[in-house]
Design an enzyme around this catalytic site. Structure first.
Site, PDB file in Angstrom:
ATOM      1  N   LYS A 107      42.008  28.560  38.159  1.00  0.00           N
ATOM      2  CA  LYS A 107      42.802  29.789  38.289  1.00  0.00           C
ATOM      3  C   LYS A 107      41.873  30.996  38.241  1.00  0.00           C
ATOM      4  O   LYS A 107      41.340  31.356  37.200  1.00  0.00           O
ATOM      5  CB  LYS A 107      43.822  29.931  37.152  1.00  0.00           C
ATOM      6  CG  LYS A 107      44.755  31.118  37.391  1.00  0.00           C
ATOM      7  CD  LYS A 107      45.218  31.815  36.140  1.00  0.00           C
ATOM      8  CE  LYS A 107      44.653  33.170  35.867  1.00  0.00           C
ATOM      9  NZ  LYS A 107      44.737  34.198  36.883  1.00  0.00           N
ATOM     10  N   GLU A 128      33.669  32.489  26.877  1.00  0.00           N
ATOM     11  CA  GLU A 128      32.681  33.564  27.052  1.00  0.00           C
ATOM     12  C   GLU A 128      33.469  34.855  27.075  1.00  0.00           C
ATOM     13  O   GLU A 128      34.214  35.108  28.024  1.00  0.00           O
ATOM     14  CB  GLU A 128      31.922  33.400  28.378  1.00  0.00           C
ATOM     15  CG  GLU A 128      31.005  32.202  28.445  1.00  0.00           C
ATOM     16  CD  GLU A 128      29.839  32.292  27.495  1.00  0.00           C
ATOM     17  OE1 GLU A 128      29.557  33.395  26.961  1.00  0.00           O
ATOM     18  OE2 GLU A 128      29.212  31.260  27.256  1.00  0.00           O
ATOM     19  N   CYS A 181      30.152  41.980  31.346  1.00  0.00           N
ATOM     20  CA  CYS A 181      30.200  41.565  29.945  1.00  0.00           C
ATOM     21  C   CYS A 181      28.891  41.908  29.255  1.00  0.00           C
ATOM     22  O   CYS A 181      28.853  42.119  28.058  1.00  0.00           O
ATOM     23  CB  CYS A 181      30.467  40.082  29.866  1.00  0.00           C
ATOM     24  SG  CYS A 181      29.358  39.162  30.917  1.00  0.00           S
ATOM     25  N   GLU A 241      34.775  47.530  22.977  1.00  0.00           N
ATOM     26  CA  GLU A 241      34.349  47.346  24.369  1.00  0.00           C
ATOM     27  C   GLU A 241      35.184  48.255  25.270  1.00  0.00           C
ATOM     28  O   GLU A 241      36.401  48.294  25.159  1.00  0.00           O
ATOM     29  CB  GLU A 241      34.571  45.881  24.773  1.00  0.00           C
ATOM     30  CG  GLU A 241      34.111  45.597  26.186  1.00  0.00           C
ATOM     31  CD  GLU A 241      34.267  44.133  26.580  1.00  0.00           C
ATOM     32  OE1 GLU A 241      35.371  43.582  26.399  1.00  0.00           O
ATOM     33  OE2 GLU A 241      33.288  43.546  27.060  1.00  0.00           O
TER      34      GLU A 241
HETATM   35  P1  NAP Z   1      41.176  38.865  30.823  1.00  0.00           P
HETATM   36  O1  NAP Z   1      42.309  39.777  30.896  1.00  0.00           O
HETATM   37  O2  NAP Z   1      40.947  38.129  29.553  1.00  0.00           O
HETATM   38  O3  NAP Z   1      41.343  37.842  32.055  1.00  0.00           O
HETATM   39  C1  NAP Z   1      40.453  36.809  32.334  1.00  0.00           C
HETATM   40  C2  NAP Z   1      41.184  35.682  33.043  1.00  0.00           C
HETATM   41  O4  NAP Z   1      42.167  35.131  32.169  1.00  0.00           O
HETATM   42  C3  NAP Z   1      41.927  36.108  34.299  1.00  0.00           C
HETATM   43  O5  NAP Z   1      41.933  35.038  35.213  1.00  0.00           O
HETATM   44  C4  NAP Z   1      43.322  36.354  33.759  1.00  0.00           C
HETATM   45  O6  NAP Z   1      44.325  36.276  34.740  1.00  0.00           O
HETATM   46  C5  NAP Z   1      43.455  35.227  32.766  1.00  0.00           C
HETATM   47  N1  NAP Z   1      44.424  35.458  31.703  1.00  0.00           N
HETATM   48  C6  NAP Z   1      44.939  36.632  31.273  1.00  0.00           C
HETATM   49  N2  NAP Z   1      45.789  36.417  30.264  1.00  0.00           N
HETATM   50  C7  NAP Z   1      45.820  35.083  30.051  1.00  0.00           C
HETATM   51  C8  NAP Z   1      46.517  34.248  29.136  1.00  0.00           C
HETATM   52  N3  NAP Z   1      47.347  34.736  28.210  1.00  0.00           N
HETATM   53  N4  NAP Z   1      46.292  32.914  29.191  1.00  0.00           N
HETATM   54  C9  NAP Z   1      45.438  32.386  30.100  1.00  0.00           C
HETATM   55  N5  NAP Z   1      44.777  33.126  30.991  1.00  0.00           N
HETATM   56  C10 NAP Z   1      44.948  34.465  30.960  1.00  0.00           C
HETATM   57  O7  NAP Z   1      39.810  39.605  31.127  1.00  0.00           O
HETATM   58  P2  NAP Z   1      39.471  40.548  32.359  1.00  0.00           P
HETATM   59  O8  NAP Z   1      40.070  41.868  32.090  1.00  0.00           O
HETATM   60  O9  NAP Z   1      39.759  39.885  33.634  1.00  0.00           O
HETATM   61  O10 NAP Z   1      37.882  40.608  32.246  1.00  0.00           O
HETATM   62  C11 NAP Z   1      37.249  41.492  31.401  1.00  0.00           C
HETATM   63  C12 NAP Z   1      36.825  40.825  30.112  1.00  0.00           C
HETATM   64  O11 NAP Z   1      36.044  39.674  30.379  1.00  0.00           O
HETATM   65  C13 NAP Z   1      35.931  41.705  29.273  1.00  0.00           C
HETATM   66  O12 NAP Z   1      36.321  41.626  27.925  1.00  0.00           O
HETATM   67  C14 NAP Z   1      34.559  41.114  29.454  1.00  0.00           C
HETATM   68  O13 NAP Z   1      33.669  41.372  28.429  1.00  0.00           O
HETATM   69  C15 NAP Z   1      34.869  39.686  29.608  1.00  0.00           C
HETATM   70  N6  NAP Z   1      33.798  38.999  30.321  1.00  0.00           N
HETATM   71  C16 NAP Z   1      32.973  38.202  29.598  1.00  0.00           C
HETATM   72  C17 NAP Z   1      31.931  37.549  30.217  1.00  0.00           C
HETATM   73  C18 NAP Z   1      31.030  36.657  29.418  1.00  0.00           C
HETATM   74  O14 NAP Z   1      30.372  35.824  30.011  1.00  0.00           O
HETATM   75  N7  NAP Z   1      30.955  36.779  28.108  1.00  0.00           N
HETATM   76  C19 NAP Z   1      31.733  37.690  31.592  1.00  0.00           C
HETATM   77  C20 NAP Z   1      32.595  38.528  32.316  1.00  0.00           C
HETATM   78  C21 NAP Z   1      33.631  39.169  31.653  1.00  0.00           C
HETATM   79  P3  NAP Z   1      44.799  37.611  35.520  1.00  0.00           P
HETATM   80  O15 NAP Z   1      43.642  38.089  36.287  1.00  0.00           O
HETATM   81  O16 NAP Z   1      45.883  37.101  36.407  1.00  0.00           O
HETATM   82  O17 NAP Z   1      45.250  38.581  34.485  1.00  0.00           O
END
Ligand code: NAP
Ligand code: MG
Length: 495
Positions: free
Chosen positions: A174, A249, A283, A384
């Site tokens: 997904k 991550e 990130c 963040e």
């Molecule tokens: P996010 O809201 O956590 O979403 C990440 C993924 O999870 C998306 O595919 C999202 O779907 C899905 N998702 C959202 N809510 C969910 C739930 N309740 N259950 C299961 N899946 C769910 O994060 P984002 O806003 O896309 O990305 C930004 C964050 O990612 C930041 O905090 C960043 O630091 C972190 N990040 C970390 C790394 C690392 O390697 N440490 C790398 C890149 C990003 P939808 O898109 O459909 O909402």
């Protein structure tokens, strides 16, 4: 505009809901990149069923053969590098040089994964008993649920899917709702490379309608997630109830330290790239800059002058340095934090507002922003932001700088610029982070090295390099006794 589908049980299909969602260009919201099926639990159930059904065939294919298929996927990614980099820039905004880098990371990951198909080493060890041999093998875990964010639409899915497949697992994927097109093209490439159709399934849709059913499905054996710490905690809790293996991550609040003995021009290049590359939406982005007090004023002037020269616009334009934020919600978050920064008494040095030039009129642009006189207790020093906002703090010694750097719940990336070898090794030893760069910015991971963080950045697993292959396999321990008699360990070899 293209119509995209789910890939489930070997077929490109619409979702059971029959509904669709749009994917738009954040640099020009009038442009629709594609439409995608708005899926739900029923689609996930069908995908998991297909992946389960394909598992036996896939696990029995020799691992070097699985590696050869991933090698072919790397070749196809190479052929389509420029085309898909352009698609990626249109769907999430970062500049073309960066989306080319994102593609290259996928290519590198493919070739590394292909070579790993001929390794997948495990240990042998001597037995404590005569005429007996001890060994161990790597086994696949089963069906892998892969959930990815939008900021590295190609690289992050390949970090997870390629090792999962080489290790013999089948996949339900997904992608983020903001970047489904790049993800769909990756699945097409895997199929063209020769991955059996039911082995790779992609289900488009929201985190709640698709992500949660994947996490909760009893036949998903292993989950790899990259995203926010808030969602990571929800996933860990739900998966924990079923004792599933989960790699998380998550977020970061990364800092770069600049000591008084540093090459200041080099440190400036580093922080500009670290803080404003990908519009701060990495990130590993540099969100805090910790300056030694002796160079604080000088460096801040250099930083302000340089930041104000950054050109914003569509990432497809070659003169642009910084693209838009990924969507309206992300820009709202940035605006919210800038207001908090001002209220809590930080000094706005530059930026702090939307970019309103004609070329930015239809997108989610926000000027690269620098706050000075930030103290460690301020919200903008702790939380963040995930946008082009840099908080500058002051320290009187390397020890104080490291203490400030560590003063966060996160621990992903870190950096120190210094020419003093003692400062450098103190930083290596004392910084609490999964990654430390000496004289380099907080961004720049290479795919063959472990990647991940400590504290609330993750749960102890690492992606990249050899370590991710451990995550995606179970160890089977095997004892072969050729003595022809019962030999009881711990008993018959005593006394
Ligand atoms: P996010 O809201 O956590 O979403 C990440 C993924 O999870 C998306 O595919 C999202 O779907 C899905 N998702 C959202 N809510 C969910 C739930 N309740 N259950 C299961 N899946 C769910 O994060 P984002 O806003 O896309 O990305 C930004 C964050 O990612 C930041 O905090 C960043 O630091 C972190 N990040 C970390 C790394 C690392 O390697 N440490 C790398 C890149 C990003 P939808 O898109 O459909 O909402
Ligand atoms: Mg989009």
């Amino acid at each position: 505009m293209e119509t995209y589908y789910n890939h489930i049980n070997g077929e490109w299909c619409e979702s059971k809901t029959g509904e669709q969602f749009e994917n738009r260009n954040p640099a020009d919201w009038n442009e629709i990149v594609g439409t995608f099926p708005k899926s739900d639990k029923r689609d996930v159930d069908a995908a998991v069923k297909a992946a389960c059904g394909a598992f036996n065939e896939w696990r029995l294919m020799p691992a070097p053969k699985r590696g050869e298929i991933i090698k072919k996927a790397g070749d196809l990614l190479t052929e389509r590098k420029e085309e898909l980099a352009r698609l990626m820039t249109r769907e999430m905004g970062k500049v073309l040089t960066e989306t080319r880098g994102d593609m290259q990371e996928g290519i590198d990951t493919a070739y590394y994964a292909a070579s790993e198909g001929r390794r997948l080493f495990s240990h042998t060890a001597p037995s404590e008993l005569p005429n007996k041999m001890n060994m161990s093998f790597r086994m696949p875990v089963g069906v892998a649920g892969i959930i990815t964010p939008w900021n590295f639409p190609m690289a992050i899915p390949t970090w997870k899917i390629f090792p999962a497949l080489v290790c013999g697992n089948t996949v339900v994927f997904k992608p983020a709702s903001d970047t489904p097109a790049t993800a769909a093209e990756l699945v097409k490439i895997l199929l063209e490379a020769g991955v059996p159709p039911r082995v790779i399934n992609i289900v488009h849709g929201t985190g709640s309608a698709v992500g949660i059913p994947i996490v909760e499905h009893p036949d998903i054996n292993i989950i790899s997630f990259t995203g926010s710490s808030a969602v990571g905690k929800v996933i860990a809790e739900k998966a924990g109830r079923q004792l599933k293996r989960v790699s998380l991550e998550l977020g970061g609040k990364n800092a770069q330290i600049v000591m008084d003995d540093a090459d200041l021009d080099l440190a400036l290049e580093g922080v500009i790239w670290g803080a404003f590359g990908t519009t701060g939406q990495r990130c590993t982005a540099t969100s805090r800059l910790i300056l030694h007090h002796a160079i604080y004023d000088t460096f801040l002037d250099m930083l302000a002058a340089r930041t104000q020269k950054l050109v914003m616009g569509s990432g497809l334009d070659p003169d642009v340095h910084v693209g838009p934020l990924v969507n309206a919600g992300q820009r709202d978050i940035v605006e919210h934090y800038v207001e908090i920064g001002k209220k809590e008494g930080a000094r706005l040095v530059c930026g702090g507002e939307r970019e309103t030039s004609a070329r930015c009129a239809n997108g989610f642009f926000y000027k690269p922003t620098v706050f000075a006189e930030v103290t460690p207790s301020m919200t903008i020093a702790r939380e963040e932001i995930f946008g082009p906002v840099l908080s500058v703090l002051k320290a009187v010694s390397v020890e104080e700088a490291i203490a400030i750097l560590n003063n966060t719940v996160y621990g992903l990336s870190s950096s120190i610029y210094t020419r003093n070898v003692n400062n450098a090794f103190k930083a290596v030893r004392d910084i609490e982070a999964g990654i430390t760069y000496i004289n380099g910015p907080t961004i720049g991971a290479e795919c063959h090295m472990p990647f991940g963080g400590v504290k609330e950045t993750g749960n102890g697993h690492r992606e990249g390099g050899w370590s991710v292959y451990e995550f995606f396999s179970e160890i089977k321990t095997v004892y072969v006794d050729f003595s022809g008699k019962l030999q009881r360990a711990q008993i018959d070899n005593q006394g």
